[in-house]
Scaffold this active site. Structure first.
Site, PDB file in Angstrom:
ATOM      1  N   GLU B 165       0.744  -1.176  -0.045  1.00  0.00           N
ATOM      2  CA  GLU B 165      -0.130   0.055  -0.025  1.00  0.00           C
ATOM      3  C   GLU B 165       0.848   1.281   0.178  1.00  0.00           C
ATOM      4  O   GLU B 165       2.109   1.140   0.442  1.00  0.00           O
ATOM      5  CB  GLU B 165      -0.919   0.091   1.542  1.00  0.00           C
ATOM      6  CG  GLU B 165      -0.233  -0.327   2.502  1.00  0.00           C
ATOM      7  CD  GLU B 165       0.997   0.378   2.843  1.00  0.00           C
ATOM      8  OE1 GLU B 165       1.076   1.473   2.787  1.00  0.00           O
ATOM      9  OE2 GLU B 165       2.023  -0.527   3.280  1.00  0.00           O
ATOM     10  N   GLY B 307       6.640   0.073   3.447  1.00  0.00           N
ATOM     11  CA  GLY B 307       5.434  -0.285   2.669  1.00  0.00           C
ATOM     12  C   GLY B 307       5.640  -0.257   1.461  1.00  0.00           C
ATOM     13  O   GLY B 307       6.558  -0.813   0.953  1.00  0.00           O
ATOM     14  N   GLU B 308       4.768  -0.075   0.613  1.00  0.00           N
ATOM     15  CA  GLU B 308       4.610  -0.089  -0.946  1.00  0.00           C
ATOM     16  C   GLU B 308       4.952  -1.383  -1.577  1.00  0.00           C
ATOM     17  O   GLU B 308       5.479  -1.554  -2.583  1.00  0.00           O
ATOM     18  CB  GLU B 308       5.632   1.209  -1.609  1.00  0.00           C
ATOM     19  CG  GLU B 308       6.969   1.099  -1.580  1.00  0.00           C
ATOM     20  CD  GLU B 308       7.790   2.175  -2.122  1.00  0.00           C
ATOM     21  OE1 GLU B 308       8.645   2.090  -2.965  1.00  0.00           O
ATOM     22  OE2 GLU B 308       7.471   3.438  -1.780  1.00  0.00           O
ATOM     23  N   ALA B 309       4.673  -2.479  -0.666  1.00  0.00           N
ATOM     24  CA  ALA B 309       5.130  -3.756  -1.132  1.00  0.00           C
ATOM     25  C   ALA B 309       6.422  -4.432  -1.144  1.00  0.00           C
ATOM     26  O   ALA B 309       6.833  -5.362  -1.718  1.00  0.00           O
ATOM     27  CB  ALA B 309       4.182  -4.131  -2.201  1.00  0.00           C
TER      28      ALA B 309
END
Lengths: 342, 342
Positions: B165, B307-309
């Protein structure tokens, strides 16, 4: 072990240890300066962020490169294997070397996965070291020759070296080495290795107890502990680590046996492993104690305990990911992303 | 969010949760049987050994494949960002989405490193959710629509899905969600996120306190907690996880915000995350508490908190290594290596 290993004495090797090159702070600083500009909160990539600075510092250049990783596995046999300290017979060392050559072992698949090459160094498997419960495992000359042999595995131009070993009974040797170098009870340093438990584990502890008690009155320096309680493949790893420092090749250390070999250098000179990262935490309990002693935090912690440089090779994937982020990410300025201080 | 997201109600989604397919034990057993024959002491590859069985069990086939990994990043904005809970302004969500599209973020480099593809799903960034200290973040309809949108990101034929996300203030939402789902004090669940400390961290804790106190008297089931305290990107992750189960795509969960979204499903049905592995342990302290609650051990522990996978994508490299070992290694019989029992 081929006859062409260069002649060297332990005295010459001790001298060389004092002459190893230090860090390239300029290259490391260049990495840190760019890292701080990349589009992420400071520190948000965690240990991936230390990778580029470490590679730059010890390759001695910025940007560092990771096009030619190599895995080197040193294989040897141990006289102490005859004491029944392993779940597998000593013949498995040679069988596994054949498996490496045929491409069927874990390390072969891991080298392919990280696009690295693999070299396997077979060290006179039909001539195990002496049983170190009764005599030094190696003479000074044998130990020096094995160290020099390990040095020869290193070539300039490698970008990183993943080091590992194969040798039935070598977690027994590693435990004895650790106990000799750092003290503590042998039970703290002895673990299941390939999978011994119960009575066999008690026998393994007793063997290490006997070995350390036999040699302790004569212990000299760390290299002397190595020749008394180590093995040919562990001595070769010592040499490879030193040669990597000289050739500006950063090193990934594998699990318990490999790190125990490296610890010989740490015991001799606290700065000797500054160009090494520990790739993973082995499930062998002594490895965690050893990492505390040498002050290294492993990159991976996957419960692996195979040796054969499997953890060190897998960690190349993490290095590549860290370097790819560092090299490919946009800076706040390039991407027009608002930084917190702007 | 495009208008074509299929109509669904939370009631329909609750019903669907009860109809998710279970494990394929036959495929998983086939993996375990081969694993036991490979040339290594049993268990010596640690967590690499569980990977193939997990992939087989949840892809529903043996051997499993890993040719088409996908990373999906859902991005959305949060009304609560106006409360000053992040070190970065809310505009950074859209700026980072542009950075993803341009290829300049960490996740872009990591996708390249694991040879995976990346999809970024921008969810009405100019229409943040309501400030959940004053009202539910989403209406039932908005929440259901966001879940359905996440479901659409899943296609049959993917081999693994790494979920993540981007959303300024979403660790605030994650902390509120965890507190709502599992109880405990908000201070236990709130952490620095992008890097808040001191007074700003105290403000973040107070905001979560206020939000949980406001909604607690009306809490319904886990989906109701999601719509009150979650966000559009977190609801989309809930949908993607469910759709992956239906499409037989195993899932890698990323850090705190992603796992908090997944925890909504766990709170609703203890088996709903059986097809998910947690890729890494975030440095965000609440993540460790959350992993204990949902009973998952992370593969990696590299201090990442981006984050951001990013962590989920990096873990694809570990999956590939585990599957490569399983597929490529010789058995004891093939390599003529003596097994301990022979």
């Amino acid at each position: 072990m081929p006859p062409q290993a260069p002649a060297a004495t332990l005295a010459e090797i001790r001298t060389l240890l004092g002459e190893l090159p230090g860090p390239d702070f300029e290259a490391g600083t260049a990495a840190a300066l760019r890292e701080a500009q990349l589009t992420k909160p400071a520190g948000a990539l965690g240990r991936l962020e230390e990778i580029t600075a470490w590679l730059a510092t010890w390759q001695g250049k910025y940007p560092p490169v990771l096009n030619h990783p190599r895995t080197a596995v040193f294989a040897a046999n141990h006289g102490v294997a005859s004491r029944g300290v392993s779940a597998f017979p000593a013949a498995v060392t040679a069988q596994m070397v054949a498996n490496f050559v045929a491409g069927g072992a874990a390390v072969n698949q891991l080298c392919k996965a990280v696009d690295g090459d693999l070299r396997v160094y077979e060290m006179a498997l039909d001539q195990p070291t002496a049983d170190f419960t009764e005599a030094p495992a190696m003479s000074e000359e044998e130990c020096a020759k094995a160290i020099a042999y390990g040095m020869m595995a290193v070539e300039p131009g490698l970008d990183v070296m993943a080091l590992g070993e194969m040798g039935i009974a070598n977690t027994t040797s590693a435990a004895a080495l650790c106990c000799g170098l750092f003290g503590g009870t042998t039970a703290e340093w002895v673990g299941p290795g390939t999978g011994v438990a119960g009575e066999a584990l008690q026998r393994k502890i007793a063997v290490v107890d006997a070995a350390v008690a036999f040699h302790r009155p004569q212990f000299g320096d760390a290299f002397d502990v190595l020749r008394r309680l180590g093995g040919l493949e562990l001595a070769a790893i010592v040499g490879a680590i030193m040669a990597c420092r000289l050739a500006r090749v950063p090193v990934l250390l594998d699990g318990y046996a490999c790190t125990a070999a490296a610890a010989v250098l740490f015991a001799a000179d606290k700065r000797a492993l500054d160009h090494c990262l520990v790739a993973h935490r082995s499930a062998e309990p002594g490895h965690t104690r050893l990492l505390e002693r040498i002050g290294k935090a492993p990159l991976l912690d996957l419960g692996m305990r195979l040796g054969e440089a499997s953890g060190a090779t897998l960690a190349v994937a993490v290095l590549k990911a860290g370097l790819a982020c560092h090299t490919g990410m946009a800076t706040f300025g390039e991407a027009s992303v608002s930084n917190r201080d702007q």
